[in-house]
Design a protein around this motif. Structure first.
Motif, mmCIF file in Angstrom:
data_model
loop_
_atom_site.group_PDB
_atom_site.id
_atom_site.type_symbol
_atom_site.label_atom_id
_atom_site.label_comp_id
_atom_site.label_asym_id
_atom_site.label_seq_id
_atom_site.Cartn_x
_atom_site.Cartn_y
_atom_site.Cartn_z
ATOM 1 N N ALA A 42 23.249 -26.419 53.795
ATOM 2 C CA ALA A 42 23.200 -25.154 54.528
ATOM 3 C C ALA A 42 22.803 -24.022 53.599
ATOM 4 N N ASN A 43 21.973 -23.139 54.111
ATOM 5 C CA ASN A 43 21.612 -21.931 53.386
ATOM 6 C C ASN A 43 21.336 -20.800 54.376
ATOM 7 N N ARG A 44 21.408 -19.599 53.850
ATOM 8 C CA ARG A 44 21.060 -18.404 54.626
ATOM 9 C C ARG A 44 19.783 -17.869 54.032
ATOM 10 N N LEU A 45 18.831 -17.527 54.878
ATOM 11 C CA LEU A 45 17.557 -16.982 54.424
ATOM 12 C C LEU A 45 17.375 -15.607 55.042
ATOM 13 N N THR A 46 17.109 -14.609 54.201
ATOM 14 C CA THR A 46 16.735 -13.287 54.693
ATOM 15 C C THR A 46 15.282 -13.069 54.321
ATOM 16 N N LEU A 47 14.564 -12.423 55.229
ATOM 17 C CA LEU A 47 13.135 -12.185 55.043
ATOM 18 C C LEU A 47 12.808 -10.730 55.319
ATOM 19 N N GLY A 48 11.935 -10.173 54.483
ATOM 20 C CA GLY A 48 11.428 -8.829 54.715
ATOM 21 C C GLY A 48 10.498 -8.808 55.920
ATOM 22 N N LYS A 49 10.091 -7.627 56.325
ATOM 23 C CA LYS A 49 9.259 -7.451 57.522
ATOM 24 C C LYS A 49 8.025 -8.354 57.497
ATOM 25 N N GLY A 50 7.948 -9.205 58.540
ATOM 26 C CA GLY A 50 6.787 -10.054 58.740
ATOM 27 C C GLY A 50 6.558 -11.135 57.697
ATOM 28 N N LEU A 65 18.493 -27.242 61.857
ATOM 29 C CA LEU A 65 18.991 -26.274 62.826
ATOM 30 C C LEU A 65 18.820 -24.880 62.230
ATOM 31 N N PHE A 66 18.307 -23.957 63.041
ATOM 32 C CA PHE A 66 18.168 -22.553 62.650
ATOM 33 C C PHE A 66 18.932 -21.702 63.654
ATOM 34 N N TYR A 67 19.825 -20.864 63.157
ATOM 35 C CA TYR A 67 20.525 -19.897 64.001
ATOM 36 C C TYR A 67 20.133 -18.515 63.491
ATOM 37 N N VAL A 68 19.443 -17.753 64.326
ATOM 38 C CA VAL A 68 18.948 -16.434 63.922
ATOM 39 C C VAL A 68 20.129 -15.463 63.929
ATOM 40 N N LEU A 69 20.461 -14.968 62.756
ATOM 41 C CA LEU A 69 21.592 -14.064 62.574
ATOM 42 C C LEU A 69 21.233 -12.613 62.861
ATOM 43 N N ALA A 70 20.016 -12.219 62.506
ATOM 44 C CA ALA A 70 19.587 -10.829 62.677
ATOM 45 C C ALA A 70 18.070 -10.784 62.780
ATOM 46 N N GLY A 71 17.575 -9.775 63.463
ATOM 47 C CA GLY A 71 16.144 -9.568 63.565
ATOM 48 C C GLY A 71 15.478 -10.520 64.533
ATOM 49 N N GLU A 72 14.241 -10.863 64.200
ATOM 50 C CA GLU A 72 13.440 -11.708 65.085
ATOM 51 C C GLU A 72 12.576 -12.630 64.232
ATOM 52 N N MET A 73 12.537 -13.895 64.610
ATOM 53 C CA MET A 73 11.789 -14.915 63.876
ATOM 54 C C MET A 73 10.700 -15.510 64.755
ATOM 55 N N GLU A 74 9.605 -15.910 64.122
ATOM 56 C CA GLU A 74 8.574 -16.698 64.776
ATOM 57 C C GLU A 74 8.649 -18.112 64.207
ATOM 58 N N ALA A 102 9.646 -14.180 59.526
ATOM 59 C CA ALA A 102 10.065 -12.994 60.269
ATOM 60 C C ALA A 102 8.904 -12.554 61.162
ATOM 61 N N ALA A 103 9.208 -12.114 62.360
ATOM 62 C CA ALA A 103 8.174 -11.640 63.275
ATOM 63 C C ALA A 103 7.491 -10.407 62.682
ATOM 64 N N PRO A 104 6.228 -10.172 63.049
ATOM 65 C CA PRO A 104 5.536 -8.993 62.529
ATOM 66 C C PRO A 104 6.342 -7.720 62.794
ATOM 67 N N GLU A 107 12.395 -7.549 60.210
ATOM 68 C CA GLU A 107 13.116 -8.299 59.188
ATOM 69 C C GLU A 107 13.907 -9.373 59.917
ATOM 70 N N ALA A 108 14.383 -10.366 59.181
ATOM 71 C CA ALA A 108 15.146 -11.423 59.834
ATOM 72 C C ALA A 108 16.121 -12.063 58.861
ATOM 73 N N ALA A 109 17.169 -12.631 59.423
ATOM 74 C CA ALA A 109 18.119 -13.454 58.675
ATOM 75 C C ALA A 109 18.427 -14.664 59.537
ATOM 76 N N VAL A 110 18.479 -15.828 58.900
ATOM 77 C CA VAL A 110 18.689 -17.065 59.626
ATOM 78 C C VAL A 110 19.593 -17.988 58.815
#
Length: 164
Positions: A42-50, A65-74, A102-104, A107-110
């Motif tokens: 298990a890991n948590r990934l945060t991504l900058g915008k897009g 398995l991916f659970y989107v914690l914050a933002g929006e992912m593609e 991360a969606a355009p 930002e996102a966290a998963v």
């Protein structure tokens, strides 16, 4: 932090190793296969915008398995695109090519969980070095079986993301 199948593991907040990524992103390494007696990683990934999270690949042995914690992912799932907001879940079976970022403009966290677990902390550390230009991506190619990350053609993903 190693457990047998009959023991629990606890990773207190702030205790996990963090691998910094460009544009404010990071991998938070929560549990590797050796920590869970092979049950999961298990890991948590945060991504900058897009920002891209992973280029197209599949896992021969594991479900992810991916659970989107914050933002929006593609996500690219086979040949289909899915956009998933905070609170959404994606489960990718073995051998299904997938990619994500991360969606355009977002930002996102998963939270990502791979089961059964594969020792992958070394993979995430190497990705951090690659993202910072300290190592070549080609160095990962001989390690695809070791990490159960098998890269596939990324042209569809790049076209979908507008990065081609």
């Amino acid at each position: 932090m190693t457990a047998t199948r009959s023991q629990a593991i606890v990773v207190p907040a702030g205790a996990a190793e963090i691998v910094d990524l460009p544009a404010g992103g990071a991998f938070t390494l929560l549990a590797d296969a050796s920590h869970t007696a092979g049950a999961l990683g298990a890991n948590r990934l945060t991504l900058g915008k897009g920002r891209d999270g992973a280029r197209p690949h599949f896992h021969a042995l594991s479900t992810e398995l991916f659970y989107v914690l914050a933002g929006e992912m593609e996500f690219l799932l086979g040949h289909e695109k899915a956009t998933v907001s905070a609170g959404g879940l994606v489960v990718v079976p073995p051998r299904l090519p997938h990619a994500f970022g991360a969606a355009p403009g977002a930002e996102a966290a998963v939270l990502a969980v791979l089961t059964p677990g594969v020792e992958r902390f070394g993979y995430f550390r190497r990705l951090g070095r690659i993202q910072h230009g300290l190592e070549s991506f080609d160095g990962l190619l001989p390690e695809q079986d070791r990490y159960d990350v098998h890269f596939v053609d990324g042209d569809g993903w790049q076209s979908m993301r507008g990065t081609r």
